[in-house]
Structures are given as structure tokens and as C-alpha cells.
Design a protein around this motif. Sequence first.
Motif, short mmCIF file in Angstrom:
data_model
loop_
_atom_site.label_atom_id
_atom_site.label_comp_id
_atom_site.label_asym_id
_atom_site.label_seq_id
_atom_site.Cartn_x
_atom_site.Cartn_y
_atom_site.Cartn_z
N ARG B 104 0.83 -1.20 0.00
CA ARG B 104 0.00 0.00 0.00
C ARG B 104 0.86 1.25 0.00
O ARG B 104 1.64 1.46 0.91
CB ARG B 104 -0.88 -0.02 1.24
CG ARG B 104 -1.72 1.20 1.39
CD ARG B 104 -2.76 1.01 2.44
NE ARG B 104 -2.15 0.55 3.70
CZ ARG B 104 -2.86 0.26 4.77
NH1 ARG B 104 -4.17 0.34 4.73
NH2 ARG B 104 -2.27 -0.13 5.87
N LYS B 108 0.93 7.34 5.44
CA LYS B 108 1.45 7.11 6.78
C LYS B 108 2.90 6.66 6.76
O LYS B 108 3.68 7.00 7.63
CB LYS B 108 0.62 6.02 7.46
CG LYS B 108 -0.27 6.56 8.55
CD LYS B 108 -0.73 5.45 9.45
CE LYS B 108 -1.62 4.49 8.71
NZ LYS B 108 -2.24 3.51 9.61
N GLU B 109 3.22 5.84 5.78
CA GLU B 109 4.55 5.26 5.76
C GLU B 109 5.53 6.21 5.10
O GLU B 109 5.34 6.60 3.94
CB GLU B 109 4.54 3.93 5.00
CG GLU B 109 3.51 2.96 5.49
CD GLU B 109 3.81 2.45 6.89
OE1 GLU B 109 2.89 1.99 7.56
OE2 GLU B 109 4.99 2.54 7.29
N ALA B 130 3.18 -2.35 5.08
CA ALA B 130 1.73 -2.31 5.00
C ALA B 130 1.18 -3.56 4.34
O ALA B 130 0.00 -3.82 4.39
CB ALA B 130 1.29 -1.07 4.24
N VAL B 181 -9.55 -5.18 7.40
CA VAL B 181 -8.30 -4.54 7.04
C VAL B 181 -8.64 -3.19 6.44
O VAL B 181 -9.25 -3.12 5.38
CB VAL B 181 -7.50 -5.38 6.02
CG1 VAL B 181 -6.19 -4.69 5.69
CG2 VAL B 181 -7.24 -6.77 6.56
N ASP B 183 -7.91 1.41 7.19
CA ASP B 183 -7.06 2.45 7.76
C ASP B 183 -6.91 2.28 9.28
O ASP B 183 -5.88 2.56 9.86
CB ASP B 183 -7.69 3.81 7.42
CG ASP B 183 -6.84 4.94 7.95
OD1 ASP B 183 -5.60 4.82 7.87
OD2 ASP B 183 -7.40 5.92 8.45
N GLU B 186 -4.70 -2.14 10.79
CA GLU B 186 -3.56 -2.36 9.91
C GLU B 186 -2.99 -3.77 10.13
O GLU B 186 -2.61 -4.13 11.23
CB GLU B 186 -2.48 -1.31 10.22
CG GLU B 186 -1.32 -1.38 9.29
CD GLU B 186 -0.14 -0.54 9.81
OE1 GLU B 186 0.88 -0.48 9.10
OE2 GLU B 186 -0.25 0.01 10.91
N VAL B 188 -0.19 -6.15 10.11
CA VAL B 188 1.26 -5.96 10.14
C VAL B 188 2.03 -7.26 9.99
O VAL B 188 3.23 -7.26 9.75
CB VAL B 188 1.72 -5.24 11.43
CG1 VAL B 188 1.22 -3.81 11.44
CG2 VAL B 188 1.25 -5.98 12.67
N GLU B 207 -4.51 -1.87 15.73
CA GLU B 207 -5.79 -1.20 15.58
C GLU B 207 -5.79 0.12 16.33
O GLU B 207 -5.21 0.24 17.40
CB GLU B 207 -6.92 -2.10 16.10
CG GLU B 207 -7.01 -3.39 15.31
CD GLU B 207 -8.24 -4.20 15.66
OE1 GLU B 207 -8.38 -5.29 15.08
OE2 GLU B 207 -9.04 -3.76 16.52
#
Lengths: 197, 238
Positions: B104, B108-109, B130, B181, B183, B186, B188, B207
Motif C-alpha cells: 500500500r 502514513k509510511e 503495510a 483490514v 485504515d 492495519e 502488520v 488497531e
Amino acid sequence: MAEVPDEELVRRFRDGDVGAFAALVERHERRVYNLALRMVGREEDARDATQDAFLAVLRKLQGFRGEAAFTTWLHRVTVNACYDLLRRRSRAPLPLERPSDEGRPPTPEPAAPDHAERVDLRIDVRRALLQVPEEFRAVLVLCDAQDLSYEQAAAVLGVPVGTVKSRLHRGRVALGRLLAGRERPAPADPSEDTVTP
Amino acid sequence: MTHPEELLAPYVDGVLDAAERAAVEAHLAACPRCREEVALARRAVQALADLTEEPVPLGVTGPVLAEARRAGEPRRSRWVPALAVAAALALAGAIVLPQLLRGRPGPKEGASATTAMEADRGAAELAAPAAPPLETWDADLDERAAKRLTARWAPPPSPTYAGDDEREEALGCLLESGAVVDDAHELVRLIAARYLGTPAYVGVFREGPGGGEPPSKVVVWIVASDDCRILSLLSRTL
């Protein structure tokens, strides 16, 4: 129209009617969640305990023989789920969050003062409840918050009715003292590491 | 002085008969300790009566109902879950899954550029947090091991990874079992192992409230790989 009794829904679920289980969950989730909330304090933990309780119900329902009323049994499963969760969380005692911060829209206008007071009181009661020893707390919550009779609470906890009555009194006195202590400056208590702001 | 311990709660509740009540009142007249206790007890009763019932938050019973549906179904042959997986994948939406499968590119990343670049290479899943690869563990997990998963992130020293087909199946199985799954949930880590002897897929989720807010808990879903029923569900508050 008369409501289908719980025990009938249990029977139907055992016969393969998944909708009957959904009906049981819908009927009881509020009681279960509120019982859990009062036993474990934090909303997050209450969500987990509620989920654990219903998963346990699902697993054990095939073996439920109806020797106790379904609600009695459900309360017992829930109390046990709460005890389990409290054991798992025993190292992390509760900075109990104030409600309404996350995920809810802000109050559109200043709330009426008595509303604010009531919210604070509720948090205080919940926080104080968590300091009542567990064995007293369960009786206290079952009888005084969930409105079970002494006999029902005794059946849920598997103790004699006389024990329920004396624990209930001890629990009430403990809670009453904690609430009374909040009005005056609380006496210094080195064992209490959750600081009230 | 002996105190009528078992009568004080019924006294406060007003359910004693006349004789018992008279006896308690005679005792109270002579016993300041019990008088004080009765006053404290009344206060507690009032406070508890004033507690309002809280509504059940969303998402609490959904996974339980999903599990009930599965338990209510007869054990299925191998191809039926494949159909169900396809349906779950379709339900999960065209947005989430391609993101998951490709890696993804999320705001955020910090490494999103890298992620996007590597999506073009075969090793995308290995690098993109992600979109975790499916780790295959030759291990039989128990509850203790599952709990450790809520606390520890490092992969085993020499991990092996499954191919895309099995990874897709593991994802589908988790979704079918009620895992979400998105936003706020997530994924992981994804592991194929055994749980108490049963072949299982393990999904480790972080979460939180979503919207870029930090996660508030770690949730471990363990589902049977043959019919996707939930074997265990654990969470740890961060």
C-alpha cells in the motif's frame, strides 16, 4: 407478541439456526457489555471482555444443558471473562479515560451544568468500583447495577445466598467509603498508584 | 458485639420482614459502626443506581456472529472456502485488496516512495510493512505463544515465505472470519503455522482510531486454514 424464551433460542441454535444465536446476542449484548464495563472499568477492556464472553458462550453453548437459566449462565460466563481479562491486565492498572473524547462529535454547545456533573460522577463511580476488591465488586455490580436478586447473584457466582448478602454489604461499604473519600482531600495512600488528577 | 452482617444489605434494600427489621434497628441504635456502614451503603446504592447504561460500541459482536455462522455450517470441502474467499475479497473492495497485494502506498509510511517502487519488483511484499508477506513457521503455537505475538514483532531468524496464492488465501480466510483490514485496522504480520495442532493462519493487526492516529492495541487473529473458523482472538492494549 410474546418473546421467544432464551432457552428456546438456545435449542434452535443447537439445531443449526444461526439466526437464533444472533437473536440471543442482540438481546443480551447490552447487559453483558455494561456488566463488563463495571467489572473492568475501561471501555476498551469491556469491549474485549464482551467479545470473549460471547465467544465463550458460542463455544460452550453446545454443552449448555439448561440446568441454570440462560441469563444466569450468561452472567457467569461474563464475570469469568472479566476475571480472566483482569488477570491478563493485572500489571497495567487503569488510567481510566474520560468518556466522549475520541470518535464522538464534540458537544455542539456548552452542556447543561448538571450534565457535566453527572458525567464526572459516573467516572468517579466507575473508578471507585475498580478499587473495591473483586469478590465484593462482582456481587455489588450484579445486585446493585444489574439488578439481580440475591438468589440470582448467588447462582451466578456459585456461592450461598448468605455470602452474597454479606459480600454485598461489605462491597457497598467499601464503595461508599471510596466515594465519600473523594469529597474530602483523600488521605495519603501509598498503595494507590493511579493518581486522580 | 456481633454485627448482623447478613441482614444489613437486605435492611438497606428494605426487604426484611418486620421482626428482622426491628432487630436491626435495635442493633443500629446501639452500634455506631453499623450506623456508619448503613449510611455508606445507602450512598453506594444510590451511586450505582445513578449509573446510566452505556450503548455497546460497534464492532464488538460482529466477529462473534461471523464465528457463529461458520460454526453453524457443516464442514466444507476445499473449493467452497475458495469461493467464499473470492466473495470476501470482492466485499473487501477493490481498494483495500489491490493495496494489500501490491503494497500500500500510504501517506502514513515514510517509505511510501520506496514501497511504490518495489511494488514493481517481485520482492514487494518483503519490503512493504503495510503488506506483510505470509511467513511460514514450522511451529505449533499455543495461547502463550500467541500472546507473545501481541508483544514482539521481529520475524524468526531465518524466515521462509509462502507464494502469492497461499498468501491471498490466508488474507481471504482472515477477512472471511470477520477480520477487517482498513485504515484503522492495519495488518502488520501474516503467518502460517499450527495452533494447538490445527493448521492455522495468524494475522497480527495494529488497531486504532484510524485517520493517521497512532494505534491503541495489537490484535492477533488465529483462524483455521481449512475452514477459516476462529481458533483464538487476543488483544493487547498499547
